[in-house]
Scaffold this active site. Sequence first.
Site, PDB file in Angstrom:
ATOM      1  CE1 TYR A 111      -2.916  -3.112   0.328  1.00 61.86           C
ATOM      2  CE2 TYR A 111      -3.581  -2.400   2.504  1.00 61.86           C
ATOM      3  CZ  TYR A 111      -3.669  -3.296   1.463  1.00 61.86           C
ATOM      4  OH  TYR A 111      -4.537  -4.348   1.559  1.00 61.86           O
ATOM      5  CE  LYS A 127      -3.637  -7.070   4.363  1.00 62.39           C
ATOM      6  NZ  LYS A 127      -3.709  -5.603   4.123  1.00 62.39           N
ATOM      7  CG  HIS A 157      -0.963  -8.686   0.446  1.00 63.11           C
ATOM      8  ND1 HIS A 157      -0.553  -7.372   0.430  1.00 63.11           N
ATOM      9  CD2 HIS A 157      -2.287  -8.648   0.179  1.00 63.11           C
ATOM     10  CE1 HIS A 157      -1.582  -6.593   0.154  1.00 63.11           C
ATOM     11  NE2 HIS A 157      -2.644  -7.339  -0.012  1.00 63.11           N
TER      12      HIS A 157
HETATM   13  N1  LIG Z   1      -5.786  -8.572   1.519  1.00 65.74           N
HETATM   14  C1  LIG Z   1      -6.054  -8.105   0.334  1.00 65.74           C
HETATM   15  O1  LIG Z   1      -5.690  -8.670  -0.703  1.00 65.74           O
HETATM   16  C2  LIG Z   1      -6.824  -6.818   0.215  1.00 65.74           C
HETATM   17  C3  LIG Z   1      -7.335  -6.411  -1.028  1.00 65.74           C
HETATM   18  C4  LIG Z   1      -8.060  -5.216  -1.099  1.00 65.74           C
HETATM   19  C5  LIG Z   1      -8.272  -4.460   0.062  1.00 65.74           C
HETATM   20  N2  LIG Z   1      -7.732  -4.862   1.258  1.00 65.74           N
HETATM   21  C6  LIG Z   1      -7.960  -4.085   2.514  1.00 65.74           C
HETATM   22  O2  LIG Z   1      -9.360  -3.945   2.706  1.00 65.74           O
HETATM   23  C7  LIG Z   1      -9.673  -2.569   2.912  1.00 65.74           C
HETATM   24  C8  LIG Z   1     -11.095  -2.265   2.470  1.00 65.74           C
HETATM   25  O3  LIG Z   1     -11.293  -2.602   1.119  1.00 65.74           O
HETATM   26  P1  LIG Z   1     -11.453  -1.524  -0.060  1.00 65.74           P
HETATM   27  O4  LIG Z   1     -10.850  -0.221   0.350  1.00 65.74           O
HETATM   28  O5  LIG Z   1     -10.960  -2.184  -1.292  1.00 65.74           O
HETATM   29  O6  LIG Z   1     -13.026  -1.387  -0.244  1.00 65.74           O
HETATM   30  P2  LIG Z   1     -14.283  -1.040   0.673  1.00 65.74           P
HETATM   31  O7  LIG Z   1     -13.866  -0.766   2.087  1.00 65.74           O
HETATM   32  O8  LIG Z   1     -15.283  -2.087   0.394  1.00 65.74           O
HETATM   33  O9  LIG Z   1     -14.824   0.284   0.005  1.00 65.74           O
HETATM   34  C9  LIG Z   1     -14.169   1.518   0.103  1.00 65.74           C
HETATM   35  C10 LIG Z   1     -14.959   2.524  -0.742  1.00 65.74           C
HETATM   36  O10 LIG Z   1     -16.281   2.668  -0.218  1.00 65.74           O
HETATM   37  C11 LIG Z   1     -16.545   4.027   0.138  1.00 65.74           C
HETATM   38  N3  LIG Z   1     -17.310   3.982   1.398  1.00 65.74           N
HETATM   39  C12 LIG Z   1     -16.831   3.835   2.662  1.00 65.74           C
HETATM   40  N4  LIG Z   1     -17.842   3.776   3.549  1.00 65.74           N
HETATM   41  C13 LIG Z   1     -18.994   3.897   2.838  1.00 65.74           C
HETATM   42  C14 LIG Z   1     -20.371   3.891   3.198  1.00 65.74           C
HETATM   43  N5  LIG Z   1     -20.773   3.752   4.471  1.00 65.74           N
HETATM   44  N6  LIG Z   1     -21.283   4.006   2.207  1.00 65.74           N
HETATM   45  C15 LIG Z   1     -20.890   4.128   0.905  1.00 65.74           C
HETATM   46  N7  LIG Z   1     -19.597   4.146   0.504  1.00 65.74           N
HETATM   47  C16 LIG Z   1     -18.662   4.013   1.458  1.00 65.74           C
HETATM   48  C17 LIG Z   1     -15.186   4.683   0.269  1.00 65.74           C
HETATM   49  O11 LIG Z   1     -15.244   6.039  -0.107  1.00 65.74           O
HETATM   50  P3  LIG Z   1     -14.697   7.237   0.843  1.00 65.74           P
HETATM   51  O12 LIG Z   1     -13.275   6.908   1.191  1.00 65.74           O
HETATM   52  O13 LIG Z   1     -14.833   8.439  -0.003  1.00 65.74           O
HETATM   53  O14 LIG Z   1     -15.601   7.231   2.052  1.00 65.74           O
HETATM   54  C18 LIG Z   1     -14.352   3.902  -0.746  1.00 65.74           C
HETATM   55  O15 LIG Z   1     -14.555   4.432  -2.053  1.00 65.74           O
HETATM   56  C19 LIG Z   1      -8.597  -1.842   2.103  1.00 65.74           C
HETATM   57  O16 LIG Z   1      -8.529  -0.485   2.437  1.00 65.74           O
HETATM   58  C20 LIG Z   1      -7.380  -2.648   2.473  1.00 65.74           C
HETATM   59  O17 LIG Z   1      -6.897  -2.264   3.747  1.00 65.74           O
HETATM   60  C21 LIG Z   1      -7.037  -6.034   1.353  1.00 65.74           C
END
Ligand SMILES: NC(=O)c1ccc[n+]([C@@H]2O[C@H](COP(=O)([O-])OP(=O)(O)OC[C@H]3O[C@@H](n4cnc5c(N)ncnc54)[C@H](OP(=O)(O)O)[C@@H]3O)[C@@H](O)[C@H]2O)c1
Length: 279
Positions: A51, A76, A109
Site C-alpha cells: 500500500y 502484510k 498477502h
Molecule cells: N488482503 C487483500 O488482498 C486486500 C485487497 C483489497 C483491500 N484490502 C484491505 O481492505 C480494505 C477495504 O477494502 P477496499 O478499500 O478495497 O473497499 P471497501 O472498504 O469495500 O470500500 C471503500 C470505498 O467505499 C466508500 N465507502 C466507505 N464507507 C462507505 C459507506 N458507508 N457508504 C458508501 N460508501 C462508502 C469509500 O469512499 P470514501 O473513502 O470516499 O468514504 C471507498 O470508495 C482496504 O482499504 C485494504 O486495507 C485487502
Amino acid sequence: MSDVPTYILNDGTTIPAVGFGTWPMKGSEATRAVLSALEAGYRLIDTAVNYDNEREVGEAIRTSGVARDEIRVTSKIPGRHHAYDDAIRSTHKSLERLGLDRLDLHLIHWPNPSDGLFPETWSALVDLQKEGLVTTIGVSNFTQTHLQRIIDESGVTPAVNQVELHPLFPQQQMREANERLGVRTESWSPLGKRQAPFDEPAVRRPAEKYGVSPGQVILRWQVQLGAVPIPKSRTPERQRQNLDVFGFELEGDEVAAITALGRPDGRLFGGDPDRHEEQ
Ligand SMILES: NC(=O)c1ccc[n+]([C@@H]2O[C@H](COP(=O)([O-])OP(=O)(O)OC[C@H]3O[C@@H](n4cnc5c(N)ncnc54)[C@H](OP(=O)(O)O)[C@@H]3O)[C@@H](O)[C@H]2O)c1
C-alpha cells in the site's frame, strides 16, 4: 477505551469485530484518515507493504494519543518477499517504516502458488512470532488447500484469513472452511469498493427499518456472519458510521437475503475464483 466488541483468536489474543482499511490512501491523506479513524474508535488498522503507506499509518498511530496496547496494527508480506530471508527482512523494514517495535498481526498477502514459496513465508512468520516481533500471524487470500498445507507442514494454524467478502461474493464455503479450522475470517472490500448492491431491497429494506444506512446494513451483515470487515473511508463521517453497527441486529432471514445476493461472477478481482496470485 473503544467499545467495539472483540473476538478471541486461536492464539488467545483478541481482534476488534470491525477494523479500518487504508488502501489506496497515501501521504498526508493516509495519516489524516488513520488519525480520525482512531478518534472515531477504530482499534484495528490494516496496512501492507504494497500500500506504500506504512510510514504515514505509523505516524498516525504514534501521534494519536491512543495507548499503543489498545491498537492492533496489521501489515502484510508481499509476493516478492516470499523467500524465508526476504520475509524476515520485509518484516523488519515494515516495523522500521511504521516506527513500531512489533506488529500485532502480520499476514502473507497472497499465496502466489505459482512460485511455491508460501510455506517458506509461513515458517518465517512462525519464527518472527517466536521472536516477539509479531504477536499474531495469519494469511490473506488463502484457499482451504493452501491453509491445510501450511498447517500440516508447520503444525501452526493461522489466526486469521483475510479474504474478499461482500454481498456479491459472500464466500460461504471459505467462511465455513476457516471456521472448521479455527481461523477467523476478515473481509477485505467489505463494501465491494462501493460497488456493493446498496439499492437492492435486501439491503435497502433493513436500512429503512432500523434507521441506518445501506453501508451499515452490509457491515452489520458481515459482523453477524462472524467475519471482521475492514472498511476504508477517507471521510470522518463515514468512518464513524461504519463503526456504528452494534446498536441494531438483523433478523436471520434478513442475513440470509443479503447472502443470497451472491453471484458466481461477483468477485471484484479477475472473476476467476481459482486465481490466488497477487494482483
Ligand atoms: N488482503 C487483500 O488482498 C486486500 C485487497 C483489497 C483491500 N484490502 C484491505 O481492505 C480494505 C477495504 O477494502 P477496499 O478499500 O478495497 O473497499 P471497501 O472498504 O469495500 O470500500 C471503500 C470505498 O467505499 C466508500 N465507502 C466507505 N464507507 C462507505 C459507506 N458507508 N457508504 C458508501 N460508501 C462508502 C469509500 O469512499 P470514501 O473513502 O470516499 O468514504 C471507498 O470508495 C482496504 O482499504 C485494504 O486495507 C485487502
